[in-house]
Design an enzyme around this catalytic site. Structure first.
Site, PDB file in Angstrom:
ATOM      1  N   HIS A  14       0.853  -1.208   0.000  1.00  0.00           N
ATOM      2  CA  HIS A  14       0.000   0.000   0.000  1.00  0.00           C
ATOM      3  C   HIS A  14       0.883   1.250   0.000  1.00  0.00           C
ATOM      4  O   HIS A  14       1.958   1.271   0.605  1.00  0.00           O
ATOM      5  CB  HIS A  14      -0.910  -0.019   1.231  1.00  0.00           C
ATOM      6  CG  HIS A  14      -1.965   1.040   1.184  1.00  0.00           C
ATOM      7  ND1 HIS A  14      -1.744   2.315   1.617  1.00  0.00           N
ATOM      8  CD2 HIS A  14      -3.240   1.013   0.723  1.00  0.00           C
ATOM      9  CE1 HIS A  14      -2.847   3.028   1.448  1.00  0.00           C
ATOM     10  NE2 HIS A  14      -3.767   2.268   0.902  1.00  0.00           N
ATOM     11  N   GLU A  84      -3.461   1.911  -7.458  1.00  0.00           N
ATOM     12  CA  GLU A  84      -3.916   3.043  -6.639  1.00  0.00           C
ATOM     13  C   GLU A  84      -2.934   4.203  -6.795  1.00  0.00           C
ATOM     14  O   GLU A  84      -1.895   4.229  -6.118  1.00  0.00           O
ATOM     15  CB  GLU A  84      -3.955   2.644  -5.160  1.00  0.00           C
ATOM     16  CG  GLU A  84      -4.999   1.615  -4.823  1.00  0.00           C
ATOM     17  CD  GLU A  84      -5.443   1.734  -3.375  1.00  0.00           C
ATOM     18  OE1 GLU A  84      -6.639   1.687  -3.132  1.00  0.00           O
ATOM     19  OE2 GLU A  84      -4.574   1.915  -2.491  1.00  0.00           O
TER      20      GLU A  84
HETATM   21  O1  LIG Z   1      -5.984   3.012  -0.262  1.00  0.00           O
HETATM   22  C1  LIG Z   1      -7.064   3.259   0.184  1.00  0.00           C
HETATM   23  C2  LIG Z   1      -7.250   3.775   1.546  1.00  0.00           C
HETATM   24  O2  LIG Z   1      -6.021   3.773   2.224  1.00  0.00           O
HETATM   25  C3  LIG Z   1      -8.273   3.049  -0.611  1.00  0.00           C
HETATM   26  O3  LIG Z   1      -8.163   1.954  -1.424  1.00  0.00           O
HETATM   27  C4  LIG Z   1      -8.601   4.222  -1.448  1.00  0.00           C
HETATM   28  O4  LIG Z   1      -9.044   5.196  -0.572  1.00  0.00           O
HETATM   29  P1  LIG Z   1     -10.168   6.241  -1.005  1.00  0.00           P
HETATM   30  O5  LIG Z   1      -9.499   7.210  -1.907  1.00  0.00           O
HETATM   31  O6  LIG Z   1     -10.601   6.847   0.291  1.00  0.00           O
HETATM   32  O7  LIG Z   1     -11.265   5.470  -1.694  1.00  0.00           O
END
Ligand SMILES: O=C(CO)[C@H](O)COP(=O)(O)O
Length: 169
Positions: A14, A84
């Site tokens: 992450h 992401e």
């Molecule tokens: O990475 C995340 C939270 O840490 C999530 O997958 C994406 O977050 P969001 O932008 O709040 O949907």
């Protein structure tokens, strides 16, 4: 320990771990492999920073992260990839649909180079400011197999429209 408390999935790589704990793609690879050995399903995150996107390096960054962190034995029975972009997490900003499609296509191609035919069965999720308003279009984007939802998963009011968008595809 994760399994002992009943978890069946774990997220590795992450962006917060990469940024705040300086975890590398090699660390993510080692964690993914260790989690698999314990019978956990793995969601491996990748994604560029805003500076990397502005420098037109997003595709190369994501390709390198995938190359260094996907275990050789990955397949869709236990392994999921999540794109992401760091700058889209919790910000209300998202890449364009074309930008998402471009990264997901190169992610699929890189997976194919690394794990061959198994790449077709690996789900590639998009994460970063997914909402009820944008979920249907994002989920209909080529090579997007689902969403990794953060903030909008915290209340039924915000999460249900995302589920409905997914169900309507
Ligand atoms: O990475 C995340 C939270 O840490 C999530 O997958 C994406 O977050 P969001 O932008 O709040 O949907």
């Amino acid at each position: 320990m994760v399994k002992e408390v009943g978890a069946s999935f774990t997220i590795v790589g992450h962006s917060e771990r990469r940024a705040d704990q300086h975890e590398t793609s090699h660390d993510a690879w080692a964690k993914a492999a260790a989690a698999r050995r314990q019978g956990l399903n793995v969601i491996l995150c990748c994604g560029e920073t805003e500076a990397e996107r502005d420098a037109d390096r997003a595709e190369r960054v994501v390709q390198a992260q995938i190359e260094k962190s996907v275990p050789d034995n990955a397949d869709g029975s236990w392994f999921t990839l999540a794109y992401e972009p760091r700058w889209a997490i919790g910000t209300g900003r998202t890449p364009t649909l074309d930008e998402i499609a471009a990264i997901h296509a190169i992610a699929r191609a890189k997976l194919r180079m690394l794990i061959g035919d198994a790449a077709a069965g690996v789900r590639i999720l998009y994460g970063g400011s997914v909402t009820g308003a944008n979920a249907a279009l994002i989920l209909a984007t080529p090579n997007v197999d689902g969403a990794l939802v953060g903030g909008a998963s915290l209340t039924a009011e915000k999460f249900v429209p995302i589920i409905e968008a997914a169900a309507s595809l």
